[in-house]
Motif scaffolding. Structure first.
Motif, PDB file in Angstrom:
ATOM      1  N   VAL A 126       0.979  -1.207   0.036  1.00 39.07           N
ATOM      2  CA  VAL A 126       0.049   0.173  -0.140  1.00 39.07           C
ATOM      3  C   VAL A 126       1.097   1.214   0.177  1.00 39.07           C
ATOM      4  CG1 VAL A 126      -2.115   1.502   1.551  1.00 39.07           C
ATOM      5  CG2 VAL A 126      -1.605  -1.348   0.999  1.00 39.07           C
ATOM      6  N   ASN A 127       0.641   2.110  -0.661  1.00 41.70           N
ATOM      7  CA  ASN A 127       1.304   3.644  -0.683  1.00 41.70           C
ATOM      8  C   ASN A 127       0.615   4.150   0.136  1.00 41.70           C
ATOM      9  OD1 ASN A 127       2.338   2.457  -3.019  1.00 41.70           O
ATOM     10  ND2 ASN A 127       1.448   3.668  -4.777  1.00 41.70           N
ATOM     11  N   ILE A 128       2.103   4.929   0.880  1.00 38.17           N
ATOM     12  CA  ILE A 128       1.178   6.263   2.115  1.00 38.17           C
ATOM     13  C   ILE A 128       2.234   7.010   1.925  1.00 38.17           C
ATOM     14  CG2 ILE A 128       1.629   6.351   3.924  1.00 38.17           C
ATOM     15  CD1 ILE A 128       1.964   3.055   4.994  1.00 38.17           C
ATOM     16  N   ILE A 129       1.869   7.919   1.223  1.00 32.35           N
ATOM     17  CA  ILE A 129       1.685   9.522   0.746  1.00 32.35           C
ATOM     18  C   ILE A 129       2.412  10.278   2.393  1.00 32.35           C
ATOM     19  CG2 ILE A 129       1.718  11.590   0.466  1.00 32.35           C
ATOM     20  CD1 ILE A 129      -0.851  10.363  -1.480  1.00 32.35           C
ATOM     21  N   ILE A 130       3.309  10.666   3.143  1.00 26.41           N
ATOM     22  CA  ILE A 130       4.021  11.117   4.021  1.00 26.41           C
ATOM     23  C   ILE A 130       4.542  13.092   3.394  1.00 26.41           C
ATOM     24  CG2 ILE A 130       6.003  11.348   5.496  1.00 26.41           C
ATOM     25  CD1 ILE A 130       5.197   8.278   5.413  1.00 26.41           C
ATOM     26  N   TYR A 131       4.437  13.831   4.355  1.00 25.28           N
ATOM     27  CA  TYR A 131       4.213  15.582   4.350  1.00 25.28           C
ATOM     28  C   TYR A 131       5.770  15.255   4.996  1.00 25.28           C
ATOM     29  CZ  TYR A 131       4.897  20.149   2.598  1.00 25.28           C
ATOM     30  OH  TYR A 131       5.732  20.523   1.504  1.00 25.28           O
ATOM     31  N   GLY A 132       7.092  16.173   5.146  1.00 22.64           N
ATOM     32  CA  GLY A 132       7.599  16.629   6.296  1.00 22.64           C
ATOM     33  C   GLY A 132       8.079  18.345   5.874  1.00 22.64           C
ATOM     34  N   THR A 133       7.006  19.058   7.178  1.00 22.42           N
ATOM     35  CA  THR A 133       7.866  20.411   7.127  1.00 22.42           C
ATOM     36  C   THR A 133       9.389  20.837   7.740  1.00 22.42           C
ATOM     37  OG1 THR A 133       7.015  20.997   9.717  1.00 22.42           O
ATOM     38  CG2 THR A 133       4.890  20.267   7.781  1.00 22.42           C
ATOM     39  N   GLN A 134       9.674  22.009   7.215  1.00 21.28           N
ATOM     40  CA  GLN A 134      10.688  22.558   7.823  1.00 21.28           C
ATOM     41  C   GLN A 134      10.452  22.875   9.291  1.00 21.28           C
ATOM     42  OE1 GLN A 134      13.654  23.829   8.725  1.00 21.28           O
ATOM     43  NE2 GLN A 134      14.202  24.494   8.001  1.00 21.28           N
ATOM     44  N   PHE A 135      11.401  23.604  10.498  1.00 20.18           N
ATOM     45  CA  PHE A 135      10.721  23.554  11.530  1.00 20.18           C
ATOM     46  C   PHE A 135      10.167  24.821  11.841  1.00 20.18           C
ATOM     47  CE2 PHE A 135      11.707  26.458  15.714  1.00 20.18           C
ATOM     48  CZ  PHE A 135      10.948  25.494  16.318  1.00 20.18           C
ATOM     49  N   PHE A 136       9.070  25.413  12.272  1.00 23.20           N
ATOM     50  CA  PHE A 136       8.758  26.804  12.025  1.00 23.20           C
ATOM     51  C   PHE A 136       8.243  27.281  13.526  1.00 23.20           C
ATOM     52  CE2 PHE A 136       7.684  25.340   7.428  1.00 23.20           C
ATOM     53  CZ  PHE A 136       8.706  26.680   7.327  1.00 23.20           C
ATOM     54  N   TRP A 137       8.294  28.502  14.776  1.00 17.64           N
ATOM     55  CA  TRP A 137       8.231  28.520  15.471  1.00 17.64           C
ATOM     56  C   TRP A 137       6.345  28.612  15.086  1.00 17.64           C
ATOM     57  CZ3 TRP A 137      10.662  27.885  19.682  1.00 17.64           C
ATOM     58  CH2 TRP A 137      12.005  27.581  19.454  1.00 17.64           C
ATOM     59  N   PRO A 138       5.677  28.682  16.398  1.00 16.25           N
ATOM     60  CA  PRO A 138       3.784  28.403  16.331  1.00 16.25           C
ATOM     61  C   PRO A 138       3.477  29.998  15.278  1.00 16.25           C
ATOM     62  CG  PRO A 138       4.658  27.965  18.670  1.00 16.25           C
ATOM     63  CD  PRO A 138       5.809  28.206  17.479  1.00 16.25           C
ATOM     64  N   MET A 139       2.731  29.866  14.674  1.00 16.22           N
ATOM     65  CA  MET A 139       2.179  31.402  13.540  1.00 16.22           C
ATOM     66  C   MET A 139       0.618  31.761  14.233  1.00 16.22           C
ATOM     67  SD  MET A 139       4.763  31.281  11.202  1.00 16.22           S
ATOM     68  CE  MET A 139       4.436  32.310  10.095  1.00 16.22           C
ATOM     69  N   LYS A 140       0.648  32.774  14.273  1.00 18.62           N
ATOM     70  CA  LYS A 140      -0.733  33.361  14.344  1.00 18.62           C
ATOM     71  C   LYS A 140      -2.305  33.700  13.285  1.00 18.62           C
ATOM     72  CE  LYS A 140       0.073  33.956  19.020  1.00 18.62           C
ATOM     73  NZ  LYS A 140      -0.148  34.864  20.857  1.00 18.62           N
TER      74      LYS A 140
END
Length: 160
Positions: free
Chosen positions: A50-64
Motif C-alpha cells: 500500500v502506498n503511503i504519502i508522508i509530508y515533512g515540514t521545516q521547523f517553524f515557531w508557532p504562527m498566528k
C-alpha cells in the motif's frame, strides 16, 4: 550510525529547532544515507503493498498568521511529520494555530510531532486524525520517554 541500525524499512527525518542554526543544516540530505529527509516535501513509501504519502515540514515557531509553507501542503496525505505540534493536540497549549488549520484542511490520518517535551502522548481528533507528540527527552534533554508505536489502519493488498 544508530539511525541506520534501526530495523525499520522506512525512516523519515525532519528538522527541529536545534537544526536551524547547526553548522551542517544545509547538508542534512547529503549526510543521511539511511533515512529520508523531508524539508517541505513529500515522499511515498510502500508498506504491505500500500502506498503511503508522508509530508515533512521545516521547523517553524508557532504562527498566528498565515504560513505560506503550510499553505502549499495538499492532500491526499496519510502522514504529516512536523517538529512542532498542532494547537490543541498534545501540545501543552503551545502548538501552532496555522498548522491546525492546515491539518483541518488536508485531513491526514496521522500527525507526528515533538518539540514540546512535557506534552508527550497521543490523542485523536473528532475527524479521526491521530496526533502523536513523540518527544522523548525531558526538559534537561535526557531521554525520559519511551518510543511511541502507532498502528494505522492500512488495508492489506489483495495478494496478502
Amino acid at each position: 550510525d544508530w539511525l541506520g541500525e534501526l530495523p525499520h524499512q522506512h525512516k523519515i527525518v525532519v528538522n527541529g529547532n536545534h537544526e536551524c542554526n547547526a553548522m551542517w543544516k544545509g547538508k542534512v540530505d547529503k549526510m543521511l544515507f539511511n533515512a529520508t529527509f523531508l524539508l517541505n516535501s513529500e515522499v511515498t513509501v510502500t508498506v504491505r503493498s500500500v502506498n503511503i504519502i508522508i509530508y515533512g515540514t521545516q521547523f517553524f515557531w508557532p504562527m498566528k498568521t498565515s504560513n505560506p509553507y503550510y499553505d502549499v501542503i495538499n492532500g491526499p496525505l496519510d502522514i504529516l511529520v512536523c517538529h512542532g505540534p498542532v494547537a490543541g493536540m498534545v501540545d501543552d497549549n503551545s502548538g501552532c494555530k496555522m498548522l491546525r488549520s492546515t491539518v483541518e484542511r488536508v485531513k491526514p490520518k496521522l500527525v507526528l510531532s515533538g518539540h514540546i517535551h512535557r506534552a508527550y502522548g497521543q490523542c485523536k481528533s473528532l475527524e479521526g486524525t491521530q496526533f502523536v507528540n513523540a518527544a522523548n527527552c525531558a526538559n534537561e534533554y535526557s531521554i525520559a520517554n519511551p518510543a511511541v508505536f502507532v498502528e494505522l489502519d492500512i488495508p492489506c493488498s489483495q495478494e496478502e
